[in-house]
Design a protein around this motif. Sequence first.
Motif, short mmCIF file in Angstrom:
data_model
loop_
_atom_site.label_atom_id
_atom_site.label_comp_id
_atom_site.label_asym_id
_atom_site.label_seq_id
_atom_site.Cartn_x
_atom_site.Cartn_y
_atom_site.Cartn_z
N VAL B 86 -1.72 -23.52 -23.90
CA VAL B 86 -0.65 -22.52 -24.09
C VAL B 86 0.48 -22.79 -23.10
O VAL B 86 1.67 -22.76 -23.47
N GLN B 87 0.15 -23.07 -21.84
CA GLN B 87 1.18 -23.33 -20.82
C GLN B 87 2.01 -24.57 -21.17
O GLN B 87 3.23 -24.55 -21.05
N LEU B 88 1.32 -25.64 -21.62
CA LEU B 88 2.05 -26.88 -21.95
C LEU B 88 2.97 -26.67 -23.16
O LEU B 88 4.07 -27.22 -23.21
N LEU B 89 2.50 -25.88 -24.11
CA LEU B 89 3.31 -25.63 -25.32
C LEU B 89 4.51 -24.74 -25.03
O LEU B 89 5.63 -25.03 -25.46
N MET B 90 4.28 -23.65 -24.30
CA MET B 90 5.34 -22.65 -24.13
C MET B 90 6.23 -22.89 -22.92
O MET B 90 7.42 -22.63 -22.98
N ARG B 91 5.67 -23.37 -21.82
CA ARG B 91 6.50 -23.58 -20.62
C ARG B 91 7.10 -24.99 -20.59
O ARG B 91 8.26 -25.17 -20.29
N ARG B 92 6.25 -25.99 -20.89
CA ARG B 92 6.74 -27.38 -20.86
C ARG B 92 7.32 -27.83 -22.20
O ARG B 92 7.87 -28.93 -22.28
N GLN B 93 7.10 -27.04 -23.24
CA GLN B 93 7.61 -27.32 -24.59
C GLN B 93 7.13 -28.66 -25.14
O GLN B 93 7.90 -29.40 -25.77
N TRP B 94 5.87 -28.97 -24.91
CA TRP B 94 5.27 -30.18 -25.47
C TRP B 94 4.92 -29.92 -26.93
O TRP B 94 4.77 -28.77 -27.34
N SER B 95 4.69 -31.01 -27.68
CA SER B 95 4.22 -30.85 -29.06
C SER B 95 2.73 -30.50 -29.02
O SER B 95 2.05 -30.73 -28.01
N ALA B 96 2.22 -29.96 -30.14
CA ALA B 96 0.80 -29.55 -30.18
C ALA B 96 -0.12 -30.75 -29.94
O ALA B 96 -1.12 -30.65 -29.23
N ALA B 97 0.23 -31.89 -30.56
CA ALA B 97 -0.63 -33.08 -30.42
C ALA B 97 -0.72 -33.53 -28.96
O ALA B 97 -1.80 -33.82 -28.44
N SER B 98 0.45 -33.57 -28.26
CA SER B 98 0.47 -34.00 -26.85
C SER B 98 -0.28 -33.00 -25.97
O SER B 98 -1.10 -33.39 -25.14
N ALA B 99 0.02 -31.71 -26.18
CA ALA B 99 -0.57 -30.67 -25.32
C ALA B 99 -2.10 -30.65 -25.46
O ALA B 99 -2.83 -30.66 -24.46
N THR B 100 -2.57 -30.63 -26.71
CA THR B 100 -4.03 -30.55 -26.92
C THR B 100 -4.72 -31.85 -26.49
O THR B 100 -5.84 -31.81 -26.00
N GLY B 101 -4.03 -32.98 -26.68
CA GLY B 101 -4.61 -34.28 -26.30
C GLY B 101 -4.73 -34.42 -24.79
O GLY B 101 -5.81 -34.77 -24.28
N VAL B 102 -3.64 -34.15 -24.08
CA VAL B 102 -3.65 -34.31 -22.61
C VAL B 102 -4.62 -33.31 -21.96
O VAL B 102 -5.35 -33.64 -21.02
N ALA B 103 -4.66 -32.08 -22.51
CA ALA B 103 -5.53 -31.06 -21.93
C ALA B 103 -7.02 -31.39 -22.10
O ALA B 103 -7.86 -30.82 -21.40
N LEU B 104 -7.33 -32.33 -23.00
CA LEU B 104 -8.74 -32.74 -23.14
C LEU B 104 -9.29 -33.30 -21.83
O LEU B 104 -10.47 -33.11 -21.51
N SER B 105 -8.41 -33.98 -21.06
CA SER B 105 -8.85 -34.53 -19.78
C SER B 105 -9.19 -33.39 -18.80
O SER B 105 -10.10 -33.51 -17.98
N VAL B 106 -8.46 -32.26 -18.92
CA VAL B 106 -8.74 -31.08 -18.09
C VAL B 106 -10.11 -30.52 -18.46
O VAL B 106 -10.93 -30.20 -17.58
N TRP B 107 -10.35 -30.43 -19.77
CA TRP B 107 -11.66 -29.91 -20.24
C TRP B 107 -12.79 -30.79 -19.69
O TRP B 107 -13.78 -30.29 -19.16
N LEU B 108 -12.60 -32.12 -19.84
CA LEU B 108 -13.65 -33.06 -19.44
C LEU B 108 -13.93 -32.97 -17.94
O LEU B 108 -15.10 -32.89 -17.51
N ALA B 109 -12.85 -32.96 -17.14
CA ALA B 109 -13.00 -32.90 -15.68
C ALA B 109 -13.69 -31.60 -15.26
O ALA B 109 -14.61 -31.60 -14.43
N LEU B 110 -13.26 -30.48 -15.84
CA LEU B 110 -13.82 -29.18 -15.47
C LEU B 110 -15.28 -29.07 -15.90
O LEU B 110 -16.14 -28.62 -15.11
N ALA B 111 -15.57 -29.50 -17.13
CA ALA B 111 -16.95 -29.39 -17.65
C ALA B 111 -17.90 -30.23 -16.81
O ALA B 111 -18.97 -29.75 -16.38
N LEU B 112 -17.52 -31.49 -16.53
CA LEU B 112 -18.41 -32.37 -15.75
C LEU B 112 -18.52 -31.88 -14.31
O LEU B 112 -19.60 -31.93 -13.71
N GLY B 113 -17.40 -31.40 -13.75
CA GLY B 113 -17.40 -30.89 -12.38
C GLY B 113 -18.30 -29.67 -12.22
O GLY B 113 -19.12 -29.60 -11.30
N LEU B 114 -18.15 -28.71 -13.16
CA LEU B 114 -18.98 -27.49 -13.10
C LEU B 114 -20.46 -27.82 -13.30
O LEU B 114 -21.33 -27.24 -12.65
N LYS B 115 -20.72 -28.77 -14.19
CA LYS B 115 -22.13 -29.17 -14.43
C LYS B 115 -22.72 -29.75 -13.14
O LYS B 115 -23.85 -29.43 -12.76
#
Lengths: 150, 120
Positions: B86-115
């Motif tokens: 949501v932040q990348l789409l609304m504040r940075r004005q990225w396209s949906a493909a870029s925002a959802t794609g780049v944020a996957l790395s955030v998901w991966l880092a957080l999920a593996l880190g928390l595990k």
Amino acid sequence: MVRFQLSGLKEGRWYEYVVRFALGGASTVLAGVIADAFGPETGGLFLAFPAIFCASASLIEKHERQRKRDKGLQGEVRGRQAAALDADGAGWGSVGLLTFAVAVYFSATGLPFFAVAAIAIFSWAAVVALMWLLRRHLRMRWTRKVRMGT
Amino acid sequence: MHLKYLCRMEYIVRFIAGGLVVSLFAVLGDVLRPKSFAGLFGAAPSVALTTLGLAYWKHGGDYVSLEARSMQIGALSLGFYSFVVVQLLMRRQWSAASATGVALSVWLALALGLKQMLLE
């Protein structure tokens, strides 16, 4: 009120359903391969991997942009807003997904799978409905506050 | 030879079953109104339902319970992932493909880190 509207199916193209099917199948295979290779603790993480969300958000952005272009407008902002709304919904929906996982965690060891699945799906549906009501309530309160402020 | 054949068959069954369940949830999301309610289906447990069903059939309840424990971390990461998108789409004005794609790395880092932090 929540309702069914079959005309919603006309908004999508046939190939979009093929893409969703392929991505769903690929994500399920990926989750299985990771669990086989690294164990259930790592494999379990990928049961909440947002691969399909990426495709659906892009499709929503495309549909909204197209709708605006058909009316002679640009539609870039509207497309982004629609995708952001969908992402916001997925964020609230993640609470439902968490509930699903908790329900499976507590019931999987003692019950047959159809019972585990039924408990988990009902829990998910109940929490998702609750999240929708909460989100609507908060949004209405916020809108009222903004109106009173201006 | 026989084992290889069985493995291949299992992946084909996984692919078809996963595709069908995901499509079913996607169709549900398309026909449900209002759209804000349908949006909650963006985090539907479609892949989880198929995978856990197959895992239960192959390994039993204890294995499924372990997967579900980690899935809770995945779901928490999904909540944060959505916030970032949501932040990348609304504040940075990225396209949906870029925002959802780049944020996957955030998901991966957080999920593996928390595990790593919570389960090991």
